[in-house]
Write an enzyme that holds these catalytic residues in place. Structure first.
Site, PDB file in Angstrom:
ATOM      1  N   HIS A  28      50.781  10.061 -58.397  1.00  0.00           N
ATOM      2  CA  HIS A  28      49.555   9.289 -59.113  1.00  0.00           C
ATOM      3  C   HIS A  28      48.204  10.232 -59.104  1.00  0.00           C
ATOM      4  CE1 HIS A  28      46.494   5.976 -59.212  1.00  0.00           C
ATOM      5  NE2 HIS A  28      46.732   6.514 -60.606  1.00  0.00           N
ATOM      6  N   GLU A  61      48.441  13.150 -61.399  1.00  0.00           N
ATOM      7  CA  GLU A  61      48.157  12.843 -62.781  1.00  0.00           C
ATOM      8  C   GLU A  61      46.928  12.694 -63.138  1.00  0.00           C
ATOM      9  OE1 GLU A  61      46.795   9.279 -64.408  1.00  0.00           O
ATOM     10  OE2 GLU A  61      48.514   8.502 -63.468  1.00  0.00           O
ATOM     11  N   HIS A  62      46.088  12.467 -62.068  1.00  0.00           N
ATOM     12  CA  HIS A  62      44.625  12.691 -62.071  1.00  0.00           C
ATOM     13  C   HIS A  62      44.083  13.787 -62.198  1.00  0.00           C
ATOM     14  CE1 HIS A  62      42.609   8.240 -61.678  1.00  0.00           C
ATOM     15  NE2 HIS A  62      43.826   8.106 -61.377  1.00  0.00           N
ATOM     16  N   GLU A  90      40.518   2.785 -57.854  1.00  0.00           N
ATOM     17  CA  GLU A  90      41.725   2.223 -58.738  1.00  0.00           C
ATOM     18  C   GLU A  90      42.449   1.226 -57.994  1.00  0.00           C
ATOM     19  OE1 GLU A  90      44.957   3.550 -61.955  1.00  0.00           O
ATOM     20  OE2 GLU A  90      43.851   5.080 -61.004  1.00  0.00           O
TER      21      GLU A  90
END
Length: 998
Positions: free
Chosen positions: A68, A71-72, A149
Site C-alpha cells: 500500500h 502504491e502511494h 488513512e
C-alpha cells in the site's frame, strides 16, 4: 476495441469511441446546430487504468503495509518528470484526476484527462512504472499520509470486521496480515530494527512491478492505430524481470481452523446490532460463467413474500439483509471465496439472534432440498441481460478499472462481459456448480459475528491493529444439536413467484410535442406543476420520474423533523415487500426525507414504471403504522442520529449550517427530541397535517410522452386529495451575514476516544450572481493542487485536505478543510497552517501568469462542456434546478459564457477581498482525543473496557445529546469564540432569500 501484447509482456486492451462520435456528428449536423455540437464533441475525458497482479498478500512479514505504501510512493515524481506533485498538478491543470488502490492480490492505478493532453499524461504516468524517484525525504512525509488513512479507517465497523475476520485465518495464510500500514509499522518499528524502508521499497518495486503481469486498459476518442502507436512507444519501457507472478493458490482452506465456526461478540463503534453469518468456500472465480454465488445471494437477499427478510420484518426483528460476496480481495481471491449474510437487527432481533440464525439455516436447507431452479436462474439472467443491453454508460473511470481487472481474471473473449453477464443455462453444468457451492452452506461450517453496544464491558479480547474489543465462545450446544439433526423447515419460507415487473416492451415512443433542449413546464396549477423533457439523446427505453411533495409542516420543530424521518422510514418499510419485485427488475425507487418536502424518485425501464409509482402513491395515501413497527424505527433512529453525530465531518457540517442558516434545527436537537419520546398518535397527527396541504412539483425525463407524464401528477393529486398551500413554503433558508472579523466555534468530538479531528475555515462572500459563482469555482479549482501540496504533502497534516466552493442557500463562500488526528496535531495549529497556506496562495495569485490563468479557465470550461455519459447525469442537474426552484436549466451554458469573459484581475481581487481586515471568517473545529489536545492516553477509554472509577463503569460511547464547547488558546487569541450559537446568531443581520439566477 483491440487487444495487443507488448514486447515486455504487458497486455493491453484499447477501446476507441471514435466511430460513435462520427455518426453523431452527421446526425447533429442536419439539425442546423451542428457547429456548436461538434465543438463540444470529444470533450469527454480519456481514461486509462493499469492493474498489477500483486497486492498486500505479498507484504514482507517485517514491513506490514509495504504494498500500500509503495502504491502511494510511486506517484511522487519520476526520473523523467522529477517534480514531486508534478503529475497531480498536470492533471488539475487539464481537468483530470487520478487514484490508486491496493487489494490483496492486485493493485490498480487510473487517471483521466482531457483529450488534448492525453498523450503527455500517458507518458508522465507510465514513468511511475518505468523509473519512479521515491526520494528518501518524501518517504518520511508520505508515511504520514498512509498513517492518516489508517486513522480515518479505524472508526469504521466494516474495516474492523475485516481485520478481525482476517485474524481467524491460519497463521501461515496472508489473510492475517495488516495490509493498511501505519507510522508504527512503516517508520518507527523499522527504525528500531534497523530496517531500511527506502531500500525495501525499491526492492519490492523491482520484484513486483513487472510488465508481464500488468494489464492496461485505455479508452479514448483517438483512433485505435494512434492509441496502439502511443502505447507501444511509451509502455514498452516498463521493465520485465522474468520472475514468476506471486501465487498463493496453494494456500487453500485458510479458515479450516478451530477459531472458525464460533460465535464472536464485538463492540461496534456505531450504535448498531448486526449479525454476520460467514462461510469460507473454495475459490469460485473460475465458475464466472455460472456465477453460483450470485444465484444463491439473489435468493438469500430477496425481500418479497416467502423470503428471510420478509419473515424477519414481520416479527420486527430485522431492518435489512445483504447476502453474497463483494468481490473485493477480502471476499474473493485465489485461496478462498467468502459467502456471508449480514443482517441489521432491531433490539428485539438482537435478543433473539439464535432464532434469526435458525431462520437463515432453514431457508438454506430449503434451497438445498429443492436444488437449483432453471426458472429462477433464467429470470435473473433475463433481468441482467436487459440491464446489460440497455445499460446507461457507467462512469468511464470505473469502466477501465473493471476491464483491466477482468484482464487479470478472464480469457480475452470475456474481458468486457465476464464480470457482468450470466451465461446460457446449461442443465449439464449449472445445477452441479450451483449445488456444489450451495451444499457447503451448512450450519457446522458457519462462523457467527454479532455486533452490539450491549457487549460493552463483556469483551476482554482486543484485535491488534484496530483495537476492536471482542470475545469468542462456542455456539450454544442446544442449537448445535438441533442443527446437526434433521431440523424442520419453516412453512412460511418459499421461493419467489414469477416477477410481473420485468419489462418486455422496449419500443422508443414517438413524441407528442416538439423536442426541447431543456425541461418545459407542461402543467402548472395551484396544487403542483410538472416539468417534462422527452429524451432524444440517449435513446434507451428507460425513464426517470421525480416528485417533491412540499409541506410547511416539516421545518416547524425538531419533533416534526423526527416524525418526518419516522414517517418516511415506515413508509419504506410498508413498501419493501410489495415493491421488491420491481426493485429486482431494475426499477429503482427511493423515498427521501428532504429539507422541505418528501422526495419520491423512480427510474428504470419505462414499460412497467407507472405501476411502481402508483404503488408508492397508494401506500402514501393509505399510510398506517403498527405500534411495534413505530417502536422499532424510533429505536433505530436514536442509533442513526448517534452514528451521524460521532463522525467529525458530519458534526462539523451540522454546526456550520446551524450557525449560517436561520431557523435550521441541528441533529443534536433532533436527537434530544427523539430521546424525550414520541408516540404513534404524534406520528399520525403529523402525517395527517402533512398530507392535508401540499404542493407537488415533478420532473419526468426519458422514454415517456407528455400526455403520459401529466397522468403521474394527476394521480398524485387525485389519490392524496390535499388542499393547496395556504402559505408559501420557501425551499431554502435565510442566511446570517457574518460580522467582519474572525469567529471560532470549537467543540469536542462526540466519538469518545477517536483521534480524528476536523478543521474547516469558511469565508463568506454574500448573495452573488451566477458570474461570481463561476468565478468562485475557478478560484477553488486554482487552489486544489497547491492546497494538497502545502497541507498534505509538505506539512503532512492529514490524508484529506481540500478547498470547497460553498453555496449555502444561495449565499456564496469558500472553505478549506483539513481532517487531522489529535494524536499528532492540535486543531488551532492546523488552522494557523491553513492561514499560512492562504497567505502563500495569495502571493502565488499576485504573480499568476496570463498563460496559467488561461489554462485554468480552459480546464474549467472543458469540464463544464463535458458530455453527460448517461441520462441520470442530465436528470440530476435538472432536478437540482427544480428542487431549489431556480429553473436555470441552462446553468452550465451561462457559466461557460461568464468564464469566457473572466479576467485575471477579477480572480485576484475575488480572493483578496476575503482576506485582511474585512474578511467574514468562520472556523469550525471538531476536536478529537489525543496528546496534542492534552487528553490522557487512549487506552484508558477504548470501547468495551470500562475504566474503573470507584466502582463506577464509564461507557466508551460518548453522550451526544449535548455539545462541549471549548475555549481558544493563545494560538488563536484574536478570534471571537462562539460558545452559544443561538445567542451569537440572534444579534446578526439576515440576508434576504437569494437564488443564483443570472
Amino acid at each position: 476495441s483491440r487487444y495487443i501484447e507488448l514486447s515486455n509482456g504487458l497486455k493491453t486492451l484499447l477501446i476507441s469511441d471514435l466511430s460513435e462520435s462520427g455518426e453523431e456528428e452527421e446526425e447533429e449536423g442536419d439539425s442546423g446546430e451542428g457547429t456548436e455540437e461538434e465543438s463540444e464533441e470529444g470533450e469527454e475525458e480519456q481514461d486509462t487504468a493499469l492493474c498489477i497482479g500483486v497486492g498486500s498478500f505479498s507484504d514482507p512479514d517485517d514491513l506490514p503495509g509495504l504494498a500500500h505504501f509503495l502504491e502511494h510512493m510511486v506517484f511522487m515524481g519520476s526520473e523523467k518528470y522529477p517534480a514531486e506533485n508534478g503529475f497531480d498538478a498536470f492533471l488539475k491543470k487539464h481537468g483530470g484526476s487520478d487514484n490508486a488502490s491496493t487489494d490483496c492480490e492486485r493493485t490498480i492505478f487510473q487517471f483521466d484527462v482531457q483529450r488534448k493532453h492525453f498523450r503527455e499524461a500517458l507518458d508522465r504516468w507510465a514513468q511511475f512504472f518505468i523509473c519512479p524517484l521515491m526520494i528518501k525525504d518524501a518517504i518520511d512525509r508520505e508515511v504520514e499520509a498512509v498513517d492518516s488513512e489508517y486513522q480515518l479507517a479505524k472508526p469504521s465497523d466494516s474495516h474492523r470486521k475485516e481485520m478481525l475476520f482476517g485474524s481467524l485465518a491460519k497463521a501461515t495464510h496472508p489473510m492475517g496480515k495488516f495490509c493498511w500500514g501505519n507510522a508504527q509499522t512503516l517508520k518507527h518499528e523499522p527504525r528500531e530494527k534497523n530496517i531500511n524502508t527506502y531500500e525495501r521499497l525499491r526492492e519490492f518495486w523491482k520484484r513486483h512491478y513487472s510488465a508481464h503481469y500488468m494489464t492496461l486498459a485505455v479508452q479514448s476518442k483517438e483512433s485505435l492505430d494512434a492509441m496502439e502507436e502511443w502505447v507501444r512507444e511509451i509502455f514498452s519501457k516498463i521493465p520485465n524481470n522474468g520472475l514468476p507472478k506471486p501465487d498463493f493458490s496453494h494456500l487453500q482452506d485458510p479458515f479450516d481452523t478451530p477459531a472458525f465456526n464460533k460465535l464472536y461478540r464485538v463492540v461496534p463503534v456505531r450504535k448498531v446490532h448486526a449479525l454476520t453469518i460467514t462461510w469460507a468456500l473454495p475459490p469460485q472465480e473460475k465458475y464466472y460463467r455460472v456465477k453460483p454465488l450470485h444465484y444463491i445471494s439473489w435468493l438469500i437477499g430477496h425481500e418479497g413474500t416467502g423470503s428471510i427478510l420478509s419473515l424477519l420484518r414481520k416479527k420486527c426483528w430485522a431492518l435489512a439483509l445483504f447476502g453474497g460476496n463483494s468481490e473485493t480481495g477480502f471476499d474473493q481471491n485465489t485461496t478462498y471465496s467468502i459467502f456471508s449474510i449480514s443482517i441489521t437487527l432491531t433490539d428485539e432481533g438482537f435478543q433473539n439472534f439464535y432464532q434469526v440464525v435458525h431462520l437463515v439455516f432453514q431457508y438454506l436447507k430449503m434451497l438445498q432440498t429443492l436444488g437449483p431452479q432453471q426458472r429462477i436462474y433464467e429470470e435473473i439472467q433475463k433481468i441482467e441481460a436487459n440491464e446489460f443491453h440497455y445499460q446507461e454508460q457507467t462512469d468511464p473511470i470505473e469502466y477501465v478499472e473493471d476491464i483491466c481487472e477482468n484482464m487479470q481474471l478472464f480469457p480475452k473473449e470475456d474481458f468486457l462481459t465476464g464480470d457482468q453477464l450470466m451465461f446460457e443455462y446449461n442443465p449439464e453444468v449449472h445445477p452441479l456448480v450451483i449445488s456444489a457451492a450451495l451444499n457447503l452452506l451448512v450450519p457446522d461450517k458457519a462462523n457467527l459475528l454479532l455486533l452490539s453496544p450491549e457487549h460493552e464491558g463483556h469483551c476482554q479480547l482486543k484485535e491488534k491493529w484496530f483495537g476492536t474489543q471482542y470475545s469468542v465462545e462456542d455456539i450454544e450446544q442446544e442449537w448445535r444439536d438441533r442443527w446437526a439433526g434433521d431440523f424442520e423447515l419453516n412453512p412460511d419460507l418459499h421461493l419467489p413467484a414469477e416477477n410481473k415487473f420485468i419489462a418486455t416492451d422496449f419500443t422508443l415512443k414517438t413524441p407528442d410535442c416538439p423536442d426541447t433542449e431543456f425541461p418545459v413546464r407542461i402543467v402548472n396549477n395551484e396544487k403542483g406543476c410538472l416539468w417534462f423533457k422527452k429524451d432524444t439523446k440517449f435513446k434507451i427505453p428507460k425513464a426517470y420520474v421525480r416528485f417533491n411533495l412540499i409541506s410547511p409542516m416539516i421545518q416547524k420543530s425538531p419533533e416534526n423533523l423526527v416524525l418526518f424521518d419516522i414517517f418516511v422510514n415506515i413508509l419504506a418499510h410498508n413498501l419493501a415487500e410489495p415493491a421488491y419485485e420491481a426493485d429486482v427488475a431494475q426499477l429503482e425507487y427511493k423515498l427521501v426525507a428532504g429539507e422541505h418536502g418528501l422526495v419520491i424518485k423512480v427510474k428504470g425501464f419505462n414499460h412497467k414504471l407507472p405501476l411502481l409509482l402508483n404503488l408508492i402513491v397508494d401506500y402514501l395515501a393509505n399510510f398506517t403504522a403498527a405500534p411495534d413497527v413505530f417502536a422499532m424505527f424510533s429505536e433505530q433512529l436514536k442509533k442513526t442520529y448517534f452514528n451521524i453525530l460521532i463522525k467529525p465531518d458530519k458534526l462539523g457540517k451540522d454546526l456550520r449550517l446551524l450557525i449560517l442558516e436561520h431557523a435550521r434545527w441541528s441533529i443534536v436537537q433532533k436527537y434530544q427530541a427523539i430521546m424525550k419520546g414520541l408516540s404513534v398518535a404524534d406520528l399520525m397527527d403529523f402525517v395527517q397535517s402533512f398530507k392535508s396541504e401540499l404542493y407537488a412539483e415533478g420532473l419526468v425525463q426519458g422514454n415517456f410522452i407528455s400526455s403520459e407524464s401529466m397522468e403521474f401528477l394527476q394521480y398524485i393529486i387525485d389519490k392524496l386529495q390535499f388542499k393547496r398551500l395556504s402559505v408559501e413554503v420557501p425551499v431554502l433558508f435565510r442566511v446570517v451575514e457574518l460580522p467582519e472579523k474572525h469567529h471560532l466555534c470549537k467543540v469536542k468530538s462526540l466519538n469518545k476516544g477517536d483521534a480524528n479531528s476536523e478543521v474547516t475555515v469558511y469565508y463568506q462572500s454574500g448573495p452573488r450572481s451566477l458570474r461570481e459563482h463561476a468565478l468562485m469555482e475557478l478560484l477553488v479549482m486554482h487552489m486544489e493542487e497547491p492546497c494538497f501540496d502545502f497541507l498534505r504533502t509538505k506539512e503532512t497534516l492529514g490524508y484529506h485536505v481540500y478547498p470547497t466552493c460553498r453555496n449555502t442557500s444561495g449565499i456564496l463562500g469558500f472553505s478549506v478543510t483539513v481532517e487531522t488526528q489529535a494524536t499528532k496535531f492540535n486543531t488551532e495549529l492546523v488552522e494557523t497552517k491553513i492561514e499560512e497556506f492562504l497567505d502563500s496562495f495569495g502571493e502565488k495569485m499576485a504573480s499568476l501568469s496570463d498563460d496559467a490563468f488561461k489554462t485554468q479557465v480552459t480546464a474549467l470550461i472543458k469540464l463544464k462542456e463535458c458530455e453527460d455519459t448517461h441520462l441520470g447525469e442530465e436528470v440530476d442537474r435538472n432536478w437540482f434546478e427544480v428542487l431549489s426552484q431556480q429553473y436555470v436549466f441552462d446553468r452550465l451554458g451561462k457559466e461557460i459564457d461568464a468564464l469566457k469573459q473572466m479576467t485575471k484581475a477579477e480572480l485576484v481581487s475575488c480572493f483578496m477581498e476575503h482576506r485582511g481586515q474585512t474578511g467574514k471568517k468562520l472556523s469550525v473545529h471538531v476536536v478529537g482525543f489525543g496528546e496534542a489536545e492534552n487528553d490522557p492516553p487512549e487506552d484508558s477509554c477504548s470501547p468495551g473496557v470500562g475504566g474503573d472509577d470507584g466502582g463506577q463503569k464509564t461507557s466508551s460511547y460518548g453522550e451526544v445529546s449535548k455539545l462541549t464547547f471549548l475555549p481558544a488558546t493563545s494560538t488563536l487569541a484574536s478570534a471571537v469564540v462562539i460558545a452559544d450559537i443561538r445567542a451569537f446568531t440572534s444579534s446578526l443581520n439576515l440576508y434576504p432569500y437569494h437564488k443564483i439566477l443570472k
